[in-house]
Design a protein around this motif. Structure first.
Motif, PDB file in Angstrom:
ATOM      1  N   PHE A   1       0.858  -1.083   0.034  1.00  7.40           N
ATOM      2  CA  PHE A   1       0.004   0.310  -0.039  1.00  7.40           C
ATOM      3  C   PHE A   1       0.876   1.343   0.101  1.00  7.40           C
ATOM      4  O   PHE A   1       0.463   2.204  -0.686  1.00  7.40           O
ATOM      5  N   GLU A   2       2.011   1.142   0.416  1.00  7.40           N
ATOM      6  CA  GLU A   2       3.267   2.435   0.721  1.00  7.40           C
ATOM      7  C   GLU A   2       3.341   2.723  -0.816  1.00  7.40           C
ATOM      8  O   GLU A   2       3.452   3.742  -1.531  1.00  7.40           O
ATOM      9  N   TYR A   3       3.545   1.650  -1.569  1.00 12.16           N
ATOM     10  CA  TYR A   3       4.070   1.880  -3.129  1.00 12.16           C
ATOM     11  C   TYR A   3       2.835   2.113  -4.081  1.00 12.16           C
ATOM     12  O   TYR A   3       2.981   3.113  -4.913  1.00 12.16           O
ATOM     13  N   LEU A   4       1.688   1.827  -3.670  1.00 12.52           N
ATOM     14  CA  LEU A   4       0.496   1.986  -4.436  1.00 12.52           C
ATOM     15  C   LEU A   4      -0.010   3.422  -4.083  1.00 12.52           C
ATOM     16  O   LEU A   4      -0.303   4.303  -5.009  1.00 12.52           O
ATOM     17  N   LYS A   5       0.079   4.188  -2.854  1.00 14.71           N
ATOM     18  CA  LYS A   5       0.088   5.273  -2.552  1.00 14.71           C
ATOM     19  C   LYS A   5       0.918   6.202  -3.301  1.00 14.71           C
ATOM     20  O   LYS A   5       0.413   7.208  -3.698  1.00 14.71           O
ATOM     21  N   ASN A   6       2.285   5.818  -3.317  1.00 14.93           N
ATOM     22  CA  ASN A   6       3.086   6.440  -4.021  1.00 14.93           C
ATOM     23  C   ASN A   6       3.253   6.439  -5.501  1.00 14.93           C
ATOM     24  O   ASN A   6       3.975   7.259  -6.227  1.00 14.93           O
ATOM     25  N   LYS A   7       2.325   5.632  -5.972  1.00 12.81           N
ATOM     26  CA  LYS A   7       2.019   5.475  -7.533  1.00 12.81           C
ATOM     27  C   LYS A   7       3.339   4.692  -8.092  1.00 12.81           C
ATOM     28  O   LYS A   7       3.619   4.913  -9.406  1.00 12.81           O
ATOM     29  N   GLU A   8       4.134   3.948  -7.067  1.00 12.29           N
ATOM     30  CA  GLU A   8       5.234   3.212  -7.860  1.00 12.29           C
ATOM     31  C   GLU A   8       4.619   1.773  -8.394  1.00 12.29           C
ATOM     32  O   GLU A   8       5.438   1.290  -9.076  1.00 12.29           O
ATOM     33  N   ILE A   9       3.456   1.308  -8.050  1.00 11.22           N
ATOM     34  CA  ILE A   9       2.725   0.493  -8.886  1.00 11.22           C
ATOM     35  C   ILE A   9       1.346   0.963  -8.926  1.00 11.22           C
ATOM     36  O   ILE A   9       0.729   1.877  -8.493  1.00 11.22           O
ATOM     37  N   ASP A  10       0.536   0.155 -10.142  1.00 19.56           N
ATOM     38  CA  ASP A  10      -0.850   0.678 -10.604  1.00 19.56           C
ATOM     39  C   ASP A  10      -1.799  -0.151  -9.916  1.00 19.56           C
ATOM     40  O   ASP A  10      -3.034   0.178  -9.933  1.00 19.56           O
ATOM     41  N   SER A  11      -1.399  -1.346  -9.255  1.00 21.87           N
ATOM     42  CA  SER A  11      -2.639  -2.064  -8.544  1.00 21.87           C
ATOM     43  C   SER A  11      -1.812  -2.844  -7.525  1.00 21.87           C
ATOM     44  O   SER A  11      -0.520  -2.872  -7.397  1.00 21.87           O
ATOM     45  N   PHE A  12      -2.647  -3.305  -6.558  1.00 23.94           N
ATOM     46  CA  PHE A  12      -2.193  -4.179  -5.624  1.00 23.94           C
ATOM     47  C   PHE A  12      -3.198  -5.254  -5.143  1.00 23.94           C
ATOM     48  O   PHE A  12      -4.317  -5.262  -5.158  1.00 23.94           O
ATOM     49  N   ALA A  13      -2.595  -6.622  -4.859  1.00 22.06           N
ATOM     50  CA  ALA A  13      -3.625  -7.830  -4.664  1.00 22.06           C
ATOM     51  C   ALA A  13      -2.668  -8.489  -3.861  1.00 22.06           C
ATOM     52  O   ALA A  13      -1.540  -8.569  -3.799  1.00 22.06           O
ATOM     53  N   SER A  14      -3.699  -9.045  -2.876  1.00 21.72           N
ATOM     54  CA  SER A  14      -3.234 -10.004  -1.839  1.00 21.72           C
ATOM     55  C   SER A  14      -4.173 -11.039  -1.392  1.00 21.72           C
ATOM     56  O   SER A  14      -5.589 -10.961  -1.380  1.00 21.72           O
ATOM     57  N   ALA A  15      -3.923 -12.101  -1.058  1.00 18.39           N
ATOM     58  CA  ALA A  15      -4.767 -13.308  -0.586  1.00 18.39           C
ATOM     59  C   ALA A  15      -4.697 -13.450   0.842  1.00 18.39           C
ATOM     60  O   ALA A  15      -4.917 -14.279   1.556  1.00 18.39           O
ATOM     61  N   GLY A  16      -4.062 -12.439   1.553  1.00 15.02           N
ATOM     62  CA  GLY A  16      -3.702 -12.471   2.860  1.00 15.02           C
ATOM     63  C   GLY A  16      -5.197 -11.702   3.749  1.00 15.02           C
ATOM     64  O   GLY A  16      -5.988 -11.868   3.285  1.00 15.02           O
ATOM     65  N   ASN A  17      -4.608 -11.190   4.861  1.00 17.45           N
ATOM     66  CA  ASN A  17      -5.757 -10.475   5.660  1.00 17.45           C
ATOM     67  C   ASN A  17      -6.532  -9.659   5.204  1.00 17.45           C
ATOM     68  O   ASN A  17      -6.212  -8.457   4.566  1.00 17.45           O
ATOM     69  N   THR A  18      -7.807  -9.994   5.008  1.00 19.12           N
ATOM     70  CA  THR A  18      -9.032  -9.331   4.475  1.00 19.12           C
ATOM     71  C   THR A  18      -8.978  -7.915   5.136  1.00 19.12           C
ATOM     72  O   THR A  18      -9.003  -6.710   4.489  1.00 19.12           O
ATOM     73  N   GLY A  19      -8.995  -7.789   6.491  1.00 21.85           N
ATOM     74  CA  GLY A  19      -9.119  -6.482   7.213  1.00 21.85           C
ATOM     75  C   GLY A  19      -7.984  -5.658   7.133  1.00 21.85           C
ATOM     76  O   GLY A  19      -8.303  -4.543   6.883  1.00 21.85           O
TER      77      GLY A  19
END
Length: 312
Positions: A88-106
């Motif tokens: 999410f740090e990278y997503l916020k800084n627009k260093e990635i265009d999307s983020f996906a995870s099968a981890g903790n939903t909360g």
């Protein structure tokens, strides 16, 4: 295009996530790159061992894991080097265009709300789930768990979010929106649905077709079904069980095969400033692969821009 993927999230991580990433990369073009968040050196070794090429990917060192049972807000703040927090740090800084995870939903929800944040004008983001239609194609059900208690204004916005998603990602022209209820008549339902109905009826930004009952969910009655997160989650978990039941009974059918979560990869969080997808905790390599490809499709659709234009 840079697609962020949490390598450490999920019951079968990191092997399942790595195998899925390798398979997804084969279907991407040269200008589309998967960025892996996890233990870099270990990840590279596992990729090479699995028959992939570690040079095909980009890496972000994020050695900590947010376990499924951890408190989402505490975990995000206390584990800044976790794969989800870094993502999410990278997503916020627009260093990635999307983020996906099968981890903790909360943690994924908290990360979405506190990093990329809700699009201005959106009261509460919603988690959407894909539901197969009996004849062909797919419908959308939301919310399925982000908001257990809802206000009518929130359901009205869910209808707009779902409609935009169906139009831009599923390419459905003028998608039909139904309010999930216990009867077809306008006056049917509880306080929430009877208060939501007139808002949807007056909303000229959606194609509202009235109430929809549970039996309509897999038909062509509507393309988008709107409900509170409590109801949606109960419906989703019931629908997910259909595929498992058919397997146990030795019953093979194309329609019920489409209830297999692996085909969709994950559920998008709608209403935040970037594409975010939550995968199933028991995600297999096939599910991870489709989660990455789903991320690509969401980026290409420019779906987020369409939400901003409607809500701003």
């Amino acid at each position: 295009m840079k697609i962020g993927l949490d390598i450490l999230g999920g019951d079968y991580a990191p092997k399942a996530t790595i195998t899925g990433a390798i398979e997804a990369q084969k279907q991407l073009t040269g200008d589309q790159k998967i960025v892996l968040f996890g233990k870099t050196e270990e990840t590279k070794q596992l990729i090479d061992q699995a028959g992939g090429n570690s040079s095909d990917f980009e890496y972000v060192e994020a050695p900590e894991v947010i376990a499924m049972g951890e408190h989402p807000t505490k975990a995000i703040t206390q584990k800044p080097n976790s794969s989800i927090a870094k993502g999410f740090e990278y997503l916020k800084n627009k260093e990635i265009d999307s983020f996906a995870s099968a981890g903790n939903t909360g943690a994924m929800l908290v990360g979405s709300m506190f990093s990329v944040k809700a699009i201005p004008g959106v009261l509460r983001p919603a988690i959407a789930s894909i539901v197969p239609k009996l004849k062909s194609g797919f419908g959308l059900l939301l919310d399925v768990g982000a908001n257990a208690d809802c206000k009518p204004e929130m359901l009205n916005q869910f209808a707009m979010l779902g409609s935009l998603f169906a139009e831009h990602v599923f390419n459905v022209s003028n998608p039909k929106v139904g309010l999930l209820n216990i009867g077809e008549e306008e006056e049917k339902g509880n306080i929430l649905t009877t208060s939501t109905y007139p808002l949807l009826k007056a909303n000229n930004k959606i194609n509202f077709i009235g109430n929809a009952e549970g039996r309509d969910l897999f038909s062509d009655h509507a393309d988008v079904y709107v409900c509170d997160g409590f109801t949606g989650n109960v419906v989703l978990k019931l629908a997910e069980s259909f595929y498992v039941v058919t397997l146990k009974k030795g019953f093979k059918d194309d329609f019920f095969d489409r209830f297999n979560y692996e085909q969709y990869g994950g559920s998008p969080i709608l209403g935040v400033n970037a594409p975010v997808i939550i995968g199933h905790g028991i995600s297999t390599p096939e599910a991870i692969k489709n989660m990455v490809l789903f991320s690509r499709d969401m980026i290409e659709s420019k779906f987020i821009d369409s939400i901003r234009s409607i809500f701003n």
